[in-house]
Write a protein that holds these residues in place. Sequence first.
Motif, short mmCIF file in Angstrom:
data_model
loop_
_atom_site.label_atom_id
_atom_site.label_comp_id
_atom_site.label_asym_id
_atom_site.label_seq_id
_atom_site.Cartn_x
_atom_site.Cartn_y
_atom_site.Cartn_z
N ALA A 22 -53.58 -22.88 1.89
CA ALA A 22 -52.33 -22.87 2.54
C ALA A 22 -51.28 -22.17 1.86
N THR A 24 -48.41 -22.81 0.64
CA THR A 24 -47.59 -23.77 -0.33
C THR A 24 -48.42 -23.50 -1.65
N ASN A 176 -60.15 -33.01 -0.85
CA ASN A 176 -59.09 -32.76 0.06
C ASN A 176 -57.94 -33.49 -0.47
N MET A 179 -56.18 -31.83 -3.21
CA MET A 179 -55.40 -30.86 -2.87
C MET A 179 -53.92 -31.18 -2.22
N ARG A 180 -54.14 -32.12 -1.35
CA ARG A 180 -52.66 -32.67 -0.72
C ARG A 180 -51.93 -33.16 -1.61
N VAL A 183 -50.50 -30.12 -3.32
CA VAL A 183 -49.46 -28.99 -2.40
C VAL A 183 -48.02 -29.92 -2.38
N THR A 184 -48.16 -31.28 -2.54
CA THR A 184 -46.89 -32.12 -2.34
C THR A 184 -46.04 -32.12 -3.88
N ASN A 185 -46.85 -32.02 -4.92
CA ASN A 185 -46.11 -32.09 -6.28
C ASN A 185 -46.54 -30.79 -6.99
N VAL A 186 -46.41 -29.79 -6.57
CA VAL A 186 -46.89 -28.48 -7.05
C VAL A 186 -46.43 -28.24 -8.36
N HIS A 285 -62.59 -25.50 1.03
CA HIS A 285 -61.79 -26.11 -0.39
C HIS A 285 -61.55 -24.70 -1.09
N PRO B 57 -59.63 -31.16 7.03
CA PRO B 57 -58.02 -30.62 7.02
C PRO B 57 -57.19 -30.63 5.97
N MET B 58 -57.36 -29.90 4.82
CA MET B 58 -56.83 -29.86 3.48
C MET B 58 -55.28 -29.87 3.48
N ALA B 59 -54.62 -29.17 4.49
CA ALA B 59 -53.23 -28.99 4.42
C ALA B 59 -52.56 -30.06 5.24
N ASP B 60 -53.29 -31.08 6.03
CA ASP B 60 -52.68 -32.01 7.00
C ASP B 60 -52.41 -33.43 6.39
N LYS B 180 -42.26 -29.04 0.80
CA LYS B 180 -43.63 -28.93 0.00
C LYS B 180 -44.38 -30.18 0.37
N GLY B 181 -45.66 -30.09 0.58
CA GLY B 181 -46.62 -31.10 1.09
C GLY B 181 -47.31 -30.89 1.99
N VAL B 182 -47.91 -31.88 2.68
CA VAL B 182 -48.70 -31.83 3.86
C VAL B 182 -48.11 -32.21 5.06
#
Lengths: 399, 268
Positions: A22, A24, A176, A179-180, A183-186, A285, B57-60, B180-182
Motif C-alpha cells: 500500500a 503508506t 501481516n 506490516m500493519r 504502516v502505523t509507526n513507519v 506480502h 488483508p495486510m493494509a486493513d 498513517k496506519g491501517v
Amino acid sequence: MKLTDLPDSRGHFGPYGGIFVAETLMAALEELRVEYDKARNDPAFMAEFEYELKHYVGRPSPVYHAKRLSEQYGGAQIYLKREDLNHTGAHKINNTIGQALLARRRGKKRVIAETGAGQHGVASATVAARYGMECVVYMGAEDVARQSPNVFRMKLLGATVVPVSSGSKTLKDALNEAMRDWVTNVESTFYILGTAAGPHPYPMLVRDFQCVIGRECIMQMPELTGRQPDAVIACVGGGSNAIGIFHPYIPYEDVRLIGVEAGGSGIASGKHAAPLSAGTPGVLHGFRSYLMQDENGQIIETHSISAGLDYPGVGPEHSYLKDAGRAEYVAINDDEAMAAFHDLCRFEGIIPALESSHAVAQAKKLAPTLKKDQIILVNLSGRGDKDINTVAKVSGITL
Amino acid sequence: MSRIGETFAALKARNKKALIPFITAGDPGKGMTVPLMHVLVEAGADIIELGVPFSDPMADGPVIQRASERALANKVGLRDVLAMTAEFRKTNTTTPVVLMGYANPVEHMGYEAFAQAAKAAGVDGVLTVDIPPEESAGVSDVFKAHGLDPIFLLSPTTPESRVEQVAAAAGGFIYYVSLKGVTGSANLDTEEVAAKLAMVRRHCSLPVGVGFGIRDAATAEAVARIADAVVVGSRIISEIETAPEGECVNRVKHLVAELRRGVDAASK
C-alpha cells in the motif's frame, strides 16, 4: 543479464519480486533502498558488519564431515555447514545484525519482527538488546504455543511478544500484523524482516547479509576436500538460509543446488507448505512469487511439522532460479524429516532444527544415488533445542 | 466520461460533495450484499466501494479483517463479487461501483479476463491496494482500455515528488488515506489533511476523496469541507458486525443517512 546480477533496480527477479504494498509504505521502502545502497558501499559499515559476525556471532561457522551419517546413508560424502553453531543457534542472526546496523544508521529506536519458529524473533530480540533498541515480535498464536522455549527466550532478551490470532495464526499472519504495525509507526520503526522475501529491497538485502554462508563454504570446501561439492542442499521456507548458500554458488555451474520444501503429510494430501513444488505464481506480502492459493486466489493454510517452513510463499529469487532451471526444488514430508532428525542425533551427536532436518532427509535420498567420492554439502541452518517439545509430542512422550 | 467522472461533475454542478461508503461483499451474508448496496444508495451514497474479500488483508485493521473472514467463510470470491455487481446493475444504472481489494485474486483471474468481466458486470473503478503505480504497468492500461478507472491511494507519507506519478496512472478519483496506519484507526487531524490536499491538487486534477478516521456526521462534515469525497469503511462494517439479527440493513441505512447529513452540512 546474469543470474547473479538480479534483482534489477526495481527489485524484479524476472517476473518475480517487486514492490506490492500500500502507498503508506512506499516512502519507507524507498528510504530503506537508498540507505542500504549507501551502507553496502560504505567500507566502515561493511567492516562493522564483518566484525560483529566474527566476534559476536562466532563466524566463520565450520564445515563438518559427517562421516558416520555418510556411511549410514551409503553413498556420497555428506558435509554439514554448521549454522547451528552461530550465536542464537541459527543462520537468522546474520541478517538481523545487518538490519539492526541499518536501523541504527537511520536513527530508529524501535524494531519490529515477525517470526514462525521463533528463531528470527530470538535473533531480532538479541540484536535489539545488543544495540539498545525496543523490540516487538509478532508471532502466530499457534506458533507461540508450539515454540514456547523461544517465546521465553525473546522475553528474557527484553522483547515484547505479540501473539497473532487472525487467519491461520501462523507465520503469514504474523507477517501481516508486522506490516500493519510498520504502516502505523513507519517513521519511528525499522522492520527487521526475517527472510529473503517481502517487498524490495528486503529479498536482496536479506540475501546479501546471508551470503556469508555460501562465501565461507566456497573457501572451506576446497580446504577440506580439494574441491567444491557436487550438490548443495538447503531447506526452504521463505528461503533465506537457502539463498544465502545458493547465491554464491550460482556461477559454479557444476554444483547442483537443491532446495527442500516442507511436504507436510505429502504433496498429494494437500497438507503441506511447498509452493515451488505444488503452487502457482501470485502476489502476497509485497512481492510476486510461487504461492499456495485456491481457485479464487485466496491463500490457503499450510501444514508442516516445522514452524519455520510453515509459510505459503517463498522468496522471489527461488521462484526465478526454479524457472531458470538453475536450482531444483523438492519436498520432504514430516515423517522423513523426523527420521533424518533422529539420524543426525544418533550418528553425529547433533540435534538439528526440524527445518534443517528436511535438508538432511533430502541428502539421505540423494546420497545412495551418488558415488562414494562425490560430495553433498547440507546447510544445517539451525539447532534443534527449540524443537524437543514437538519431537517428544510426535513420539508420544510427555516431558 | 466514465460513470465516476459524471457523478463528480453532477455533484460539483450542485455544489455538493460525494459520500462513498464501503462494505465488504459477502458480509454478513452472501445474499445481503445487493440489498445493502441499494440501501446505501437510498440513504445517500454517491459511489459504492465494494470490498473484495482476501485471506491476507495486510493494509486493513481488525474490523475490516473480520468482515473479510466472515465473507470468506460464506465462500465469497471475486467471481461472486462481480455477480453481485451485475445483480445490483439490473435496477441501478447510475451509481458507480468501485471494487477495492488486493492484487492476488485479480492476478489469479488474469488482469485482462478480470477487466472484461468487471466491465460487463457494471463495475466502474478498481482499487487494488497493494499495486502501487510502480507495479501497475500492464494493469492500469488494461483497466483503462476496458473503461475501468484505476483508483490509486496517496498517503501522508507520499512525498510531493511522487504525487504526479500517482496522478498520471490514476483515473476516476484519488483516494487520500488521511492517517498513517491501517483502516479503522483513530484521530483525524483535518488541518493537516487540508494542507496535504492543497499540495495534492497542485499536481492532480482528479477529484480527491479522503478516507480513514471518519465515524459520524461531524467528522464527515469536517472532511467534506476540504475534500471532494468522503469515504467511510470501518464505521459501517462495525455497524453490520454489531447489529442484532434482522436489524443490519436498517442500522446501516440510519448511519449512512447521518453521514449524508454531515457531508451536506459542509456545502451549506
